[in-house]
Design a protein around this motif. Structure first.
Motif, PDB file in Angstrom:
ATOM      1  N   SER A   1     -10.531  -6.895  13.821  1.00  0.00           N
ATOM      2  CA  SER A   1     -11.567  -6.261  13.012  1.00  0.00           C
ATOM      3  C   SER A   1     -10.954  -5.176  12.123  1.00  0.00           C
ATOM      4  O   SER A   1     -10.131  -4.369  12.581  1.00  0.00           O
ATOM      5  CB  SER A   1     -12.621  -5.639  13.933  1.00  0.00           C
ATOM      6  N   LYS A   2     -11.378  -5.147  10.877  1.00  0.00           N
ATOM      7  CA  LYS A   2     -10.913  -4.118   9.939  1.00  0.00           C
ATOM      8  C   LYS A   2     -11.245  -2.719  10.461  1.00  0.00           C
ATOM      9  O   LYS A   2     -10.514  -1.762  10.217  1.00  0.00           O
ATOM     10  CB  LYS A   2     -11.538  -4.340   8.571  1.00  0.00           C
ATOM     11  N   GLU A   3     -12.322  -2.608  11.217  1.00  0.00           N
ATOM     12  CA  GLU A   3     -12.742  -1.315  11.747  1.00  0.00           C
ATOM     13  C   GLU A   3     -11.678  -0.694  12.656  1.00  0.00           C
ATOM     14  O   GLU A   3     -11.642   0.521  12.837  1.00  0.00           O
ATOM     15  CB  GLU A   3     -14.071  -1.438  12.500  1.00  0.00           C
ATOM     16  N   LEU A   4     -10.812  -1.522  13.198  1.00  0.00           N
ATOM     17  CA  LEU A   4      -9.731  -1.017  14.036  1.00  0.00           C
ATOM     18  C   LEU A   4      -8.840  -0.060  13.250  1.00  0.00           C
ATOM     19  O   LEU A   4      -8.206   0.828  13.811  1.00  0.00           O
ATOM     20  CB  LEU A   4      -8.915  -2.203  14.560  1.00  0.00           C
ATOM     21  N   PHE A   5      -8.832  -0.196  11.938  1.00  0.00           N
ATOM     22  CA  PHE A   5      -7.951   0.591  11.083  1.00  0.00           C
ATOM     23  C   PHE A   5      -8.716   1.579  10.201  1.00  0.00           C
ATOM     24  O   PHE A   5      -8.192   2.050   9.186  1.00  0.00           O
ATOM     25  CB  PHE A   5      -7.093  -0.344  10.222  1.00  0.00           C
ATOM     26  N   ASP A   6      -9.940   1.913  10.579  1.00  0.00           N
ATOM     27  CA  ASP A   6     -10.762   2.819   9.777  1.00  0.00           C
ATOM     28  C   ASP A   6     -10.104   4.178   9.533  1.00  0.00           C
ATOM     29  O   ASP A   6     -10.300   4.782   8.487  1.00  0.00           O
ATOM     30  CB  ASP A   6     -12.135   3.035  10.428  1.00  0.00           C
ATOM     31  N   LYS A   7      -9.329   4.660  10.468  1.00  0.00           N
ATOM     32  CA  LYS A   7      -8.711   5.977  10.324  1.00  0.00           C
ATOM     33  C   LYS A   7      -7.322   5.909   9.692  1.00  0.00           C
ATOM     34  O   LYS A   7      -6.656   6.921   9.540  1.00  0.00           O
ATOM     35  CB  LYS A   7      -8.652   6.682  11.674  1.00  0.00           C
ATOM     36  N   PHE A   8      -6.889   4.709   9.329  1.00  0.00           N
ATOM     37  CA  PHE A   8      -5.607   4.530   8.666  1.00  0.00           C
ATOM     38  C   PHE A   8      -5.781   4.819   7.175  1.00  0.00           C
ATOM     39  O   PHE A   8      -6.865   4.661   6.620  1.00  0.00           O
ATOM     40  CB  PHE A   8      -5.105   3.092   8.838  1.00  0.00           C
ATOM     41  N   PRO A   9      -4.714   5.226   6.491  1.00  0.00           N
ATOM     42  CA  PRO A   9      -4.814   5.431   5.039  1.00  0.00           C
ATOM     43  C   PRO A   9      -5.168   4.129   4.329  1.00  0.00           C
ATOM     44  O   PRO A   9      -4.802   3.044   4.785  1.00  0.00           O
ATOM     45  CB  PRO A   9      -3.402   5.883   4.638  1.00  0.00           C
ATOM     46  N   ASN A  10      -5.865   4.247   3.232  1.00  0.00           N
ATOM     47  CA  ASN A  10      -6.167   3.077   2.420  1.00  0.00           C
ATOM     48  C   ASN A  10      -4.850   2.445   1.983  1.00  0.00           C
ATOM     49  O   ASN A  10      -3.990   3.122   1.418  1.00  0.00           O
ATOM     50  CB  ASN A  10      -6.989   3.495   1.204  1.00  0.00           C
ATOM     51  N   PRO A  11      -4.668   1.145   2.228  1.00  0.00           N
ATOM     52  CA  PRO A  11      -3.384   0.520   1.891  1.00  0.00           C
ATOM     53  C   PRO A  11      -3.174   0.270   0.399  1.00  0.00           C
ATOM     54  O   PRO A  11      -2.177  -0.339   0.005  1.00  0.00           O
ATOM     55  CB  PRO A  11      -3.421  -0.794   2.669  1.00  0.00           C
ATOM     56  N   GLY A  12      -4.094   0.720  -0.440  1.00  0.00           N
ATOM     57  CA  GLY A  12      -3.925   0.580  -1.886  1.00  0.00           C
ATOM     58  C   GLY A  12      -3.921  -0.866  -2.325  1.00  0.00           C
ATOM     59  O   GLY A  12      -4.885  -1.595  -2.099  1.00  0.00           O
ATOM     60  N   ASP A  13      -2.827  -1.293  -2.932  1.00  0.00           N
ATOM     61  CA  ASP A  13      -2.724  -2.660  -3.444  1.00  0.00           C
ATOM     62  C   ASP A  13      -2.584  -3.700  -2.341  1.00  0.00           C
ATOM     63  O   ASP A  13      -2.655  -4.893  -2.601  1.00  0.00           O
ATOM     64  CB  ASP A  13      -1.519  -2.795  -4.385  1.00  0.00           C
ATOM     65  N   PHE A  14      -2.342  -3.241  -1.123  1.00  0.00           N
ATOM     66  CA  PHE A  14      -2.166  -4.152  -0.002  1.00  0.00           C
ATOM     67  C   PHE A  14      -3.478  -4.314   0.753  1.00  0.00           C
ATOM     68  O   PHE A  14      -4.401  -3.526   0.606  1.00  0.00           O
ATOM     69  CB  PHE A  14      -1.069  -3.647   0.945  1.00  0.00           C
ATOM     70  N   SER A  15      -3.554  -5.310   1.597  1.00  0.00           N
ATOM     71  CA  SER A  15      -4.723  -5.567   2.423  1.00  0.00           C
ATOM     72  C   SER A  15      -4.625  -4.760   3.720  1.00  0.00           C
ATOM     73  O   SER A  15      -3.525  -4.446   4.188  1.00  0.00           O
ATOM     74  CB  SER A  15      -4.771  -7.069   2.747  1.00  0.00           C
ATOM     75  N   TYR A  16      -5.761  -4.478   4.312  1.00  0.00           N
ATOM     76  CA  TYR A  16      -5.763  -3.850   5.634  1.00  0.00           C
ATOM     77  C   TYR A  16      -5.065  -4.741   6.662  1.00  0.00           C
ATOM     78  O   TYR A  16      -4.593  -4.272   7.687  1.00  0.00           O
ATOM     79  CB  TYR A  16      -7.184  -3.519   6.080  1.00  0.00           C
ATOM     80  N   ALA A  17      -4.967  -6.030   6.381  1.00  0.00           N
ATOM     81  CA  ALA A  17      -4.265  -6.946   7.285  1.00  0.00           C
ATOM     82  C   ALA A  17      -2.791  -6.567   7.423  1.00  0.00           C
ATOM     83  O   ALA A  17      -2.146  -6.938   8.402  1.00  0.00           O
ATOM     84  CB  ALA A  17      -4.406  -8.382   6.790  1.00  0.00           C
ATOM     85  N   THR A  18      -2.267  -5.794   6.472  1.00  0.00           N
ATOM     86  CA  THR A  18      -0.893  -5.317   6.555  1.00  0.00           C
ATOM     87  C   THR A  18      -0.674  -4.501   7.826  1.00  0.00           C
ATOM     88  O   THR A  18       0.409  -4.507   8.402  1.00  0.00           O
ATOM     89  CB  THR A  18      -0.560  -4.449   5.315  1.00  0.00           C
ATOM     90  N   TYR A  19      -1.713  -3.811   8.265  1.00  0.00           N
ATOM     91  CA  TYR A  19      -1.605  -2.956   9.445  1.00  0.00           C
ATOM     92  C   TYR A  19      -1.602  -3.746  10.760  1.00  0.00           C
ATOM     93  O   TYR A  19      -1.294  -3.191  11.805  1.00  0.00           O
ATOM     94  CB  TYR A  19      -2.764  -1.956   9.481  1.00  0.00           C
ATOM     95  N   ILE A  20      -1.952  -5.009  10.725  1.00  0.00           N
ATOM     96  CA  ILE A  20      -2.067  -5.783  11.958  1.00  0.00           C
ATOM     97  C   ILE A  20      -0.782  -5.752  12.764  1.00  0.00           C
ATOM     98  O   ILE A  20      -0.813  -5.633  13.994  1.00  0.00           O
ATOM     99  CB  ILE A  20      -2.490  -7.245  11.657  1.00  0.00           C
TER     100      ILE A  20
END
Length: 133
Positions: free
Chosen positions: A66-85
């Motif tokens: 879930s993207k919500e898992l990364f709600d407190k992470f910085p916005n990845p800008g040009d990248f997707s939140y999936a980068t944080y997986i």
């Protein structure tokens, strides 16, 4: 068993399918298990991945993230939140899996990966390769 890990969202799922297929075609004799960490991937794209693995008798395990898992992470800008997986993979994979080969979705495998898999990294937490660009 060679454990391959990938992380994707719907935008890169087609690339993941091509990477999986290229790996399978060049590693027919290797026993491979694909662990796909996916974020907001459409059911159609999930079915495509399943079909590729089923046709080639390879194991596919899906881990919805879930993207919500990364709600407190910085916005990845040009990248997707999936980068944080990739950060959470060690916490989610079963403890029985002691070693994985993480591949980006936009790679093409053009040879046998067994020698890479068998590289001794016992003394290290992880190993990586330089980007060619």
């Amino acid at each position: 068993m060679i454990h391959i890990v990938m992380a994707t969202d719907d935008n890169f799922c087609q690339h993941a399918g091509i990477a999986i297929l290229s790996l399978i075609r060049h590693n027919i004799r290797n026993n491979i298990s694909f662990h796909i960490f996916e974020m907001n991937v459409s059911s159609k794209n999930i079915e495509n991945l399943k079909q590729i693995c089923t046709q080639h008798e390879k194991e596919l395990l899906l881990y919805p993230i879930s993207k919500e898992l990364f709600d407190k992470f910085p916005n990845p800008g040009d990248f997707s939140y999936a980068t944080y997986i990739r950060i959470v993979i060690p916490q989610i994979l079963p403890l029985s899996i002691k070693k994985v080969l993480y591949l980006d979705c936009d790679v093409i495998i053009n040879g046998d990966i067994l020698a890479l898999w068998e590289t001794d990294i016992e003394k290290y937490a992880l190993a990586g390769v330089e980007d060619s660009s």
